[in-house]
Motif scaffolding. Sequence first.
Motif, PDB file in Angstrom:
ATOM      1  N   ARG A 355       0.836  -1.204   0.000  1.00 24.42           N
ATOM      2  CA  ARG A 355       0.000   0.000   0.000  1.00 24.42           C
ATOM      3  C   ARG A 355       0.870   1.254   0.000  1.00 24.42           C
ATOM      4  O   ARG A 355       0.578   2.228  -0.695  1.00 24.42           O
ATOM      5  CB  ARG A 355      -0.928  -0.009   1.216  1.00 24.42           C
ATOM      6  N   PHE A 356       1.939   1.234   0.778  1.00 23.13           N
ATOM      7  CA  PHE A 356       2.855   2.365   0.838  1.00 23.13           C
ATOM      8  C   PHE A 356       3.505   2.615  -0.527  1.00 23.13           C
ATOM      9  O   PHE A 356       3.556   3.757  -1.005  1.00 23.13           O
ATOM     10  CB  PHE A 356       3.935   2.091   1.883  1.00 23.13           C
ATOM     11  N   GLU A 357       3.978   1.545  -1.168  1.00 22.97           N
ATOM     12  CA  GLU A 357       4.634   1.682  -2.474  1.00 22.97           C
ATOM     13  C   GLU A 357       3.653   2.163  -3.533  1.00 22.97           C
ATOM     14  O   GLU A 357       4.006   2.964  -4.418  1.00 22.97           O
ATOM     15  CB  GLU A 357       5.267   0.351  -2.861  1.00 22.97           C
ATOM     16  N   GLU A 358       2.421   1.693  -3.453  1.00 25.35           N
ATOM     17  CA  GLU A 358       1.408   2.143  -4.406  1.00 25.35           C
ATOM     18  C   GLU A 358       1.136   3.636  -4.237  1.00 25.35           C
ATOM     19  O   GLU A 358       0.991   4.370  -5.229  1.00 25.35           O
ATOM     20  CB  GLU A 358       0.117   1.344  -4.193  1.00 25.35           C
ATOM     21  N   LYS A 359       1.099   4.095  -2.996  1.00 27.41           N
ATOM     22  CA  LYS A 359       0.839   5.512  -2.751  1.00 27.41           C
ATOM     23  C   LYS A 359       1.978   6.386  -3.252  1.00 27.41           C
ATOM     24  O   LYS A 359       1.751   7.531  -3.671  1.00 27.41           O
ATOM     25  CB  LYS A 359       0.612   5.747  -1.260  1.00 27.41           C
ATOM     26  N   GLN A 360       3.211   5.867  -3.236  1.00 27.09           N
ATOM     27  CA  GLN A 360       4.341   6.651  -3.701  1.00 27.09           C
ATOM     28  C   GLN A 360       4.280   6.953  -5.181  1.00 27.09           C
ATOM     29  O   GLN A 360       4.949   7.850  -5.690  1.00 27.09           O
ATOM     30  CB  GLN A 360       5.672   5.922  -3.386  1.00 27.09           C
ATOM     31  N   LYS A 361       3.457   6.204  -5.910  1.00 23.81           N
ATOM     32  CA  LYS A 361       3.325   6.403  -7.371  1.00 23.81           C
ATOM     33  C   LYS A 361       2.480   7.625  -7.704  1.00 23.81           C
ATOM     34  O   LYS A 361       2.485   8.081  -8.850  1.00 23.81           O
ATOM     35  CB  LYS A 361       2.698   5.161  -8.008  1.00 23.81           C
ATOM     36  N   SER A 362       1.730   8.141  -6.728  1.00 22.07           N
ATOM     37  CA  SER A 362       0.804   9.239  -6.982  1.00 22.07           C
ATOM     38  C   SER A 362       1.461  10.590  -6.691  1.00 22.07           C
ATOM     39  O   SER A 362       2.063  10.780  -5.643  1.00 22.07           O
ATOM     40  CB  SER A 362      -0.439   9.088  -6.107  1.00 22.07           C
ATOM     41  N   LYS A 363       1.293  11.523  -7.623  1.00 15.68           N
ATOM     42  CA  LYS A 363       1.780  12.882  -7.419  1.00 15.68           C
ATOM     43  C   LYS A 363       0.852  13.628  -6.469  1.00 15.68           C
ATOM     44  O   LYS A 363      -0.363  13.424  -6.462  1.00 15.68           O
ATOM     45  CB  LYS A 363       1.849  13.640  -8.733  1.00 15.68           C
ATOM     46  N   ILE A 364       1.411  14.518  -5.660  1.00 18.59           N
ATOM     47  CA  ILE A 364       0.589  15.382  -4.810  1.00 18.59           C
ATOM     48  C   ILE A 364       0.765  16.858  -5.169  1.00 18.59           C
ATOM     49  O   ILE A 364       0.153  17.718  -4.553  1.00 18.59           O
ATOM     50  CB  ILE A 364       0.890  15.147  -3.314  1.00 18.59           C
ATOM     51  N   SER A 365       1.612  17.127  -6.164  1.00 18.71           N
ATOM     52  CA  SER A 365       1.753  18.489  -6.649  1.00 18.71           C
ATOM     53  C   SER A 365       2.256  18.428  -8.087  1.00 18.71           C
ATOM     54  O   SER A 365       2.678  17.367  -8.584  1.00 18.71           O
ATOM     55  CB  SER A 365       2.745  19.289  -5.793  1.00 18.71           C
ATOM     56  N   LYS A 366       2.255  19.560  -8.782  1.00 17.09           N
ATOM     57  CA  LYS A 366       2.711  19.604 -10.174  1.00 17.09           C
ATOM     58  C   LYS A 366       4.214  19.536 -10.291  1.00 17.09           C
ATOM     59  O   LYS A 366       4.746  19.202 -11.347  1.00 17.09           O
ATOM     60  CB  LYS A 366       2.204  20.882 -10.845  1.00 17.09           C
ATOM     61  N   ASP A 367       4.927  19.884  -9.216  1.00 15.76           N
ATOM     62  CA  ASP A 367       6.385  19.933  -9.285  1.00 15.76           C
ATOM     63  C   ASP A 367       6.978  18.542  -9.118  1.00 15.76           C
ATOM     64  O   ASP A 367       6.427  17.699  -8.417  1.00 15.76           O
ATOM     65  CB  ASP A 367       6.922  20.847  -8.194  1.00 15.76           C
TER      66      ASP A 367
END
Length: 367
Positions: A355-367
């Motif tokens: 779950r942690f690794e999957e979440k790391q794939k998602s961007k939380i900002s444009k930068d």
Amino acid sequence: MENHKIRVILIFGGRSGEHEVSLNSAQSIFKAIDRNRYDVETIGINKQGQWFWGVLPQDIIREGFSGSNQSPQVTLVLDPSDQRFIALDGRTLPNEGKFDFVFPVLHGPYGEDGTLQGLLEMANVPYAGSGVLGSSLGMDKDRMKVVFLDKKLPLANYLTFLRSDYLKQPETWVSAIEAKIGYPCFVKPANLGSSVGISKAHNSSELIQALNLATTYDRKVVVEENIVGREIEVAVLGNDDPKASLPGEILPAEEFYSYEAKYSDIGSSLKIPAPLPQFIIEQLQSMAIEAYRAVDASGLSRVDFFLTDKNEIILNEINTLPGFTEISMYPKLWDATGIPYAKLIDHLITLGFERFEEKQKSKISKD
């Protein structure tokens, strides 16, 4: 991580009414976890909310936190690039307080409700169990029911209200409950587990007592219709592709499965697997997975049902961090389904990392 054992922090105790349940769950996990794969450190949280490094659940069960004065009080450093704990008195912790994974075993508020999960998310820490949303929805019986109804899952009739509204007009709410729900009914704090603060009311006098009790535990109260039927539970394990266990049945020694019936040896018994026809087993498993996905749970959950004598299935609730004591239903269900206790712990750690690794794939900002 291939070059060393995975460093796991087992966190237990906490401020909720399920503090003692947490200690027993942690003790079982601490005994069973595979020491060939994991280095385990412990953090015990007392009822005042202070975190102590190195205290053992079995010692706290026996002596309480009075002996923890020699253990350093710690806090989590909220640095996503350098996850670690530090001692408040400046003492050096093993491995400088660094770790790979957190295994929270905190039932109830400030552990199972998304608050601890939010703290761990802020520090970018992998951990076992559901995330913030799944945990908070799974804890709040009112919001849980709203998302279940959205998925058209079958529920008992219920009514929710705020403590402040009840205290202003208690007679009005008693009348509303009698009109909509009737007797007997169950009165529950919306945000507690292990049957803490729950009462079964058979008349107006008992209802008032039950409401007064429930409002001491939470600002929101749920009153539910009494369903006459068998109490069936299903364990769910997984993230995006969860699996359901064989169902188990509870035969409570008391009128309902109270806190004492769950955690004391007073005659309650479990039937695992529950004696049920295959078509009912499959319906229960399918509905358990639907409920799990409805609240966006991950890692583990136990889903509780009623089964009437007409084979009608009523969904009761989901528990996103169910008990892990030696007599707890969740690990027993998976053992009967083919996953023994120590392997179940392995699965939960693996799922937490996934779950942690999957979440790391998602961007939380444009930068």
